[in-house]
Write a protein that holds these residues in place. Structure first.
Motif, short mmCIF file in Angstrom:
data_model
loop_
_atom_site.label_atom_id
_atom_site.label_comp_id
_atom_site.label_asym_id
_atom_site.label_seq_id
_atom_site.Cartn_x
_atom_site.Cartn_y
_atom_site.Cartn_z
N CYS A 174 43.79 -24.36 33.57
CA CYS A 174 44.01 -22.91 33.46
C CYS A 174 45.48 -22.61 33.21
CB CYS A 174 43.56 -22.20 34.73
SG CYS A 174 41.78 -22.13 34.96
N ALA A 175 45.72 -21.82 32.17
CA ALA A 175 47.07 -21.37 31.85
C ALA A 175 47.28 -19.96 32.36
CB ALA A 175 47.29 -21.41 30.34
N GLN A 176 48.53 -19.66 32.73
CA GLN A 176 48.92 -18.34 33.19
C GLN A 176 49.56 -17.59 32.02
OE1 GLN A 176 50.07 -20.14 37.62
NE2 GLN A 176 51.69 -19.34 36.31
N ILE A 177 48.96 -16.46 31.63
CA ILE A 177 49.49 -15.73 30.48
C ILE A 177 49.61 -14.25 30.82
CG2 ILE A 177 48.45 -17.39 28.88
CD1 ILE A 177 46.44 -15.19 28.09
N THR A 178 50.45 -13.56 30.05
CA THR A 178 50.49 -12.11 30.07
C THR A 178 50.32 -11.62 28.64
OG1 THR A 178 51.67 -10.16 30.92
CG2 THR A 178 53.01 -11.87 29.86
N VAL A 179 49.48 -10.62 28.46
CA VAL A 179 49.12 -10.13 27.12
C VAL A 179 49.82 -8.80 26.86
CG1 VAL A 179 47.21 -9.29 25.69
CG2 VAL A 179 46.91 -11.34 27.11
N THR A 180 50.37 -8.67 25.66
CA THR A 180 51.02 -7.43 25.25
C THR A 180 50.39 -6.92 23.95
OG1 THR A 180 52.69 -8.62 23.94
CG2 THR A 180 53.21 -8.18 26.25
N GLY A 181 50.49 -5.62 23.73
CA GLY A 181 50.05 -5.03 22.46
C GLY A 181 48.57 -4.92 22.28
N GLY A 182 47.78 -5.01 23.35
CA GLY A 182 46.33 -4.91 23.24
C GLY A 182 45.86 -3.46 23.16
N SER A 183 44.69 -3.24 22.59
CA SER A 183 44.15 -1.88 22.47
C SER A 183 43.52 -1.38 23.76
CB SER A 183 43.13 -1.82 21.33
OG SER A 183 41.96 -2.56 21.68
N GLY A 184 43.14 -2.31 24.63
CA GLY A 184 42.58 -1.92 25.92
C GLY A 184 41.11 -1.59 25.91
N THR A 185 40.39 -1.93 24.84
CA THR A 185 38.97 -1.58 24.74
C THR A 185 38.04 -2.75 25.04
OG1 THR A 185 38.98 -2.04 22.36
CG2 THR A 185 39.47 0.22 23.04
N TYR A 186 38.57 -3.88 25.44
CA TYR A 186 37.74 -5.06 25.71
C TYR A 186 36.76 -4.77 26.83
CZ TYR A 186 36.76 -10.09 26.40
OH TYR A 186 36.16 -11.32 26.50
N SER A 187 35.49 -5.01 26.57
CA SER A 187 34.44 -4.72 27.55
C SER A 187 33.39 -5.83 27.49
CB SER A 187 33.79 -3.37 27.26
OG SER A 187 32.81 -3.06 28.23
N PRO A 188 33.68 -6.98 28.10
CA PRO A 188 32.77 -8.13 28.01
C PRO A 188 31.42 -7.85 28.65
CG PRO A 188 34.48 -8.52 29.64
CD PRO A 188 34.87 -7.28 28.91
N LYS A 189 30.36 -8.33 28.02
CA LYS A 189 28.99 -8.08 28.48
C LYS A 189 28.43 -9.23 29.30
CE LYS A 189 27.96 -5.33 24.32
NZ LYS A 189 29.33 -5.44 23.78
N ASN A 190 29.10 -10.38 29.28
CA ASN A 190 28.54 -11.58 29.92
C ASN A 190 29.58 -12.28 30.78
OD1 ASN A 190 25.75 -11.87 28.47
ND2 ASN A 190 27.21 -11.50 26.83
N LEU A 191 29.96 -11.64 31.88
CA LEU A 191 30.93 -12.24 32.79
C LEU A 191 30.26 -13.31 33.65
CD1 LEU A 191 32.82 -9.03 33.98
CD2 LEU A 191 33.68 -10.79 32.42
N VAL A 192 30.99 -14.39 33.90
CA VAL A 192 30.47 -15.49 34.71
C VAL A 192 31.52 -15.91 35.73
CG1 VAL A 192 28.96 -16.36 32.88
CG2 VAL A 192 31.29 -17.25 33.08
N SER A 193 31.08 -16.70 36.70
CA SER A 193 31.99 -17.25 37.69
C SER A 193 32.02 -18.77 37.57
CB SER A 193 31.55 -16.86 39.11
OG SER A 193 30.27 -17.40 39.40
N PHE A 194 33.11 -19.36 38.06
CA PHE A 194 33.24 -20.82 38.14
C PHE A 194 33.64 -21.21 39.55
CE2 PHE A 194 34.25 -19.99 33.61
CZ PHE A 194 33.24 -20.75 33.03
N PRO A 195 32.79 -22.00 40.23
CA PRO A 195 31.48 -22.51 39.79
C PRO A 195 30.44 -21.39 39.75
CG PRO A 195 31.86 -23.08 42.07
CD PRO A 195 33.14 -22.46 41.60
N GLY A 196 29.31 -21.68 39.15
CA GLY A 196 28.21 -20.73 39.07
C GLY A 196 27.70 -20.51 37.67
N ALA A 197 28.55 -20.72 36.67
CA ALA A 197 28.14 -20.42 35.30
C ALA A 197 27.22 -21.47 34.72
CB ALA A 197 29.37 -20.28 34.41
N TYR A 198 27.33 -22.72 35.19
CA TYR A 198 26.57 -23.82 34.61
C TYR A 198 25.67 -24.46 35.66
CZ TYR A 198 30.22 -23.90 30.93
OH TYR A 198 31.09 -23.58 29.92
#
Length: 227
Positions: A174-198
């Motif tokens: 896992c990488a640590q990132i910060t995002v700039t310049g996004g539109s802010g409309t991201y709305s994922p429909k299939n969120l999962v957890s780890f562990p739990g996704a597989y």
């Protein structure tokens, strides 16, 4: 003595066939990526129900030194140390850090991960994997993300021994990132957890890729999210 030498040689060869994902962009190893348990051994995670399945952290709660800044819509390289030498699918997930925390303090727990990258094999007389032999994966950061801190999770599933339950090998970081310049409309429909996704018996996890050659392949986890 000869047997001991032979065993040691086999163990060394196996370790050389493994790999880690220690960096993004042109950064130094473990500068923005949390040090993984396999940072020396290169060995995989094999238990999909383990807490290690999230980020494979060597010292949970200990962050990487920095947070990598990336513009929404741009492409970032997630790098392997040694090439990706086993056959299988590559995926990248992202999770938004909640308010009051940073990419350096958050543990990534919960149903918060969405898939933003997935490759698939070419099928024929063999299964040919686009990640096989490469040293980095270029991942586009969705242009519609909200600005702020995220964890970016790289995962390669090695399927060379996946014909029995628990045989699939997972190479994760896992990488640590910060995002700039996004539109802010991201709305994922299939969120999962780890562990739990597989599950260890998912069709993309429990599979013999050699004989008979599969005529189709479904990667584990949710579909890729789009803007």
């Amino acid at each position: 003595m000869k047997l001991s030498i032979a065993i040691a040689s086999l163990a060394a060869a196996a370790a050389q066939a493994h790999y880690t994902f220690p960096s993004i962009g042109n950064s130094a190893d473990w500068q923005y990526v949390r040090t993984t348990t396999n940072f020396q051994s290169n060995g995989p995670v094999t238990d999909v129900n383990s807490e290690q399945f999230r980020c494979y952290e060597r010292n949970p709660g200990t962050s990487a030194p920095g947070i990598y800044s990336v513009a929404a819509g741009s492409t970032v390289a997630y790098n392997a140390k040694a090439s990706i030498s086993h056959p299988g699918p590559m995926a990248v997930y992202i999770a938004k850090v909640p308010a009051g925390q940073t990419a350096a303090t958050w543990d990534g727990k919960g149903r918060v991960w969405s898939k933003i990258y997935q490759d698939r094999p070419t099928l024929g007389n063999t299964m040919t994997w686009p990640s096989n032999g490469v040293r980095s994966i270029n991942v586009q950061i969705p242009r519609c993300l909200q600005n702020g801190d995220y964890l970016l999770r790289a995962e390669h599933v090695a399927l060379h021994s996946a014909g029995s339950v628990g045989g699939a090998q997972y190479y994760i970081s896992c990488a640590q990132i910060t995002v700039t310049g996004g539109s802010g409309t991201y709305s994922p429909k299939n969120l999962v957890s780890f562990p739990g996704a597989y599950s260890a018996t998912d069709p993309g996890v429990l599979i013999n890729i050699y004989y008979p050659i599969p005529k189709s392949y479904t990667p584990p986890g949710p579909p890729v999210e789009t803007c």
